[in-house]
Scaffold this motif. Structure first.
Motif, short mmCIF file in Angstrom:
data_model
loop_
_atom_site.label_atom_id
_atom_site.label_comp_id
_atom_site.label_asym_id
_atom_site.label_seq_id
_atom_site.Cartn_x
_atom_site.Cartn_y
_atom_site.Cartn_z
N VAL A 217 13.01 33.53 26.62
CA VAL A 217 14.10 34.37 26.12
C VAL A 217 15.28 33.50 25.70
CG1 VAL A 217 15.72 36.21 26.71
CG2 VAL A 217 13.38 36.25 27.62
N ASP A 218 15.81 33.75 24.51
CA ASP A 218 16.99 33.04 24.01
C ASP A 218 18.23 33.85 24.40
OD1 ASP A 218 19.00 31.78 22.71
OD2 ASP A 218 18.04 31.78 20.74
N TYR B 248 22.07 38.38 23.77
CA TYR B 248 23.45 38.86 23.68
C TYR B 248 23.66 39.67 22.41
CZ TYR B 248 28.52 38.81 23.24
OH TYR B 248 29.83 39.19 23.09
N LEU B 249 23.18 39.14 21.29
CA LEU B 249 23.37 39.85 20.01
C LEU B 249 22.59 41.16 19.99
CD1 LEU B 249 23.17 36.79 17.60
CD2 LEU B 249 25.20 38.12 18.21
N ARG C 146 25.08 30.11 20.43
CA ARG C 146 24.58 29.02 21.27
C ARG C 146 25.69 28.00 21.55
NH1 ARG C 146 19.70 29.07 17.60
NH2 ARG C 146 18.19 30.43 18.64
N GLN C 147 26.48 27.73 20.51
CA GLN C 147 27.60 26.80 20.71
C GLN C 147 28.66 27.42 21.63
OE1 GLN C 147 29.11 25.64 16.89
NE2 GLN C 147 27.26 24.51 16.32
N ILE D 99 15.55 30.49 34.35
CA ILE D 99 16.08 31.18 33.16
C ILE D 99 15.84 30.35 31.91
CG2 ILE D 99 18.26 31.84 32.05
CD1 ILE D 99 19.20 32.84 34.76
N HIS D 100 15.99 29.03 32.03
CA HIS D 100 15.82 28.19 30.84
C HIS D 100 14.34 27.91 30.54
CE1 HIS D 100 20.13 27.60 31.19
NE2 HIS D 100 20.10 27.08 29.97
#
Length: 314
Positions: free
Chosen positions: A32-33, A38-39, A55-56, A27-28
């Protein structure tokens, strides 16, 4: 027996760690971020400020090893996070869909066992007969036809043309017939041939000749001894396929719009719902391990020649 089960359960730990680490790494490694995914799934325009904030929030600003450790600790508590799409806990989402997959998987397995045992057994007893040739044709057909194609053919004939069964969805027993048979046909092809081969091998064993010379009835020899010893190899295949079915019969669930675990996984891939993908991989690995452990236990109960000690030393 306790020692054997304990060792098998301990063997689960490295497999579990490997599966979780491999999933985390893949996945990492993907471009893809997760924050952007998510947004996007929430229909929010991903500005730099929002991306940094997410991210935080997800802990993506931490070193990879810290992220993996935190993710592992959560999974051990069955906390798979929150779905990016539904914004609901992943575990709750899986709990809603798992009963449908369990129902489909067990009905397919039961159907496959009920049909394949008599076919395989009789094909071996009446070797090279018309029945044997017909069972061979059935096995070739069941093993070669793609499941999605078989599913569409069954829908066309039994739902569209004859209007006997519902096209798709989950509800009554009638909804279960077509998807169960679609899954079971491939299993019937495998199990019937495995059992036929096993019975033919056992018929060549000296104990069968000895039993016949003692005047033991043929039905007793075949049913009580030959069939009992010939079934364990079939159980091995059963364990492998049971784990696969419980992990989600993706194609069949998609064809019949069956609201199960596999279909949920496909939707997660298209939506890049990373928490769901992680949960799917982990649960699938655990299901395969547990199913194979159960099959090993059943095999040793059925065949006393397989000793606990021998299995424990493996």
């Amino acid at each position: 027996m306790g020692s054997f089960i304990g060792k098998r359960l301990l063997a689960v730990i490295p497999i579990f760690l490997f599966a979780t680490f491999l999933t985390f790494l893949l996945i990492h490694l993907s471009p893809v971020d997760p924050a952007e995914v998510y947004l996007t799934a929430a229909h929010i325009h991903p500005t730099e400020e929002l991306l940094e904030q997410k991210r935080q929030e997800f802990g993506l600003d931490q070193p990879l090893l810290v992220q993996y450790t935190q993710s592992l600790m959560k999974m051990c508590r069955l906390d798979f996070g929150t779905s990016y799409v539904s914004n609901e806990p992943v575990w709750n989402e899986i709990g809603l869909r798992m009963p449908a997959t369990l129902q489909l998987a067990f009905s397919s397995i039961v159907l496959a066992v009920i049909i394949s045992i008599p076919i395989g057994f009789l094909a071996a007893i009446y070797k090279n007969s018309v029945f044997d040739h017909l069972s061979r044709v059935l096995a070739y057909f069941g093993a070669s036809i793609p499941q999605f194609w078989l599913g569409y053919l069954l829908i066309f004939f039994f739902s569209v043309k004859l209007d006997l069964l519902p096209v798709q969805g989950r509800g009554s027993f009638a909804h279960l017939v077509l998807p169960s048979f679609t899954l079971a046909l491939g299993l019937i092809a495998i199990y019937s041939r495995l059992l036929r081969t096993g019975v033919l091998e056992q018929l060549q064993e000296p104990y069968v000749l000895y039993a016949r010379t003692r005047g033991i009835k043929e039905k007793v020899i075949l049913g009580k001894h030959v069939l009992k010893i010939a079934i364990p190899p079939m159980l091995t295949g059963l364990g492998m396929n049971l784990g696969k079915l419980l992990a989600g019969t993706i194609i069949v669930e998609e064809v019949f719009s069956w609201p199960g675990f596999g279909r949920y996984f496909i939707e997660a891939i298209f939506n890049r719902d990373i928490p769901v993908i992680q949960a799917y991989v982990l649960i699938s690995a655990c299901l395969f391990i547990v199913c194979n452990l159960i099959v090993d236990l059943v095999q040793m109960v059925l065949d006393p020649r397989i000793s606990w000690k021998g299995r424990t030393d493996q």
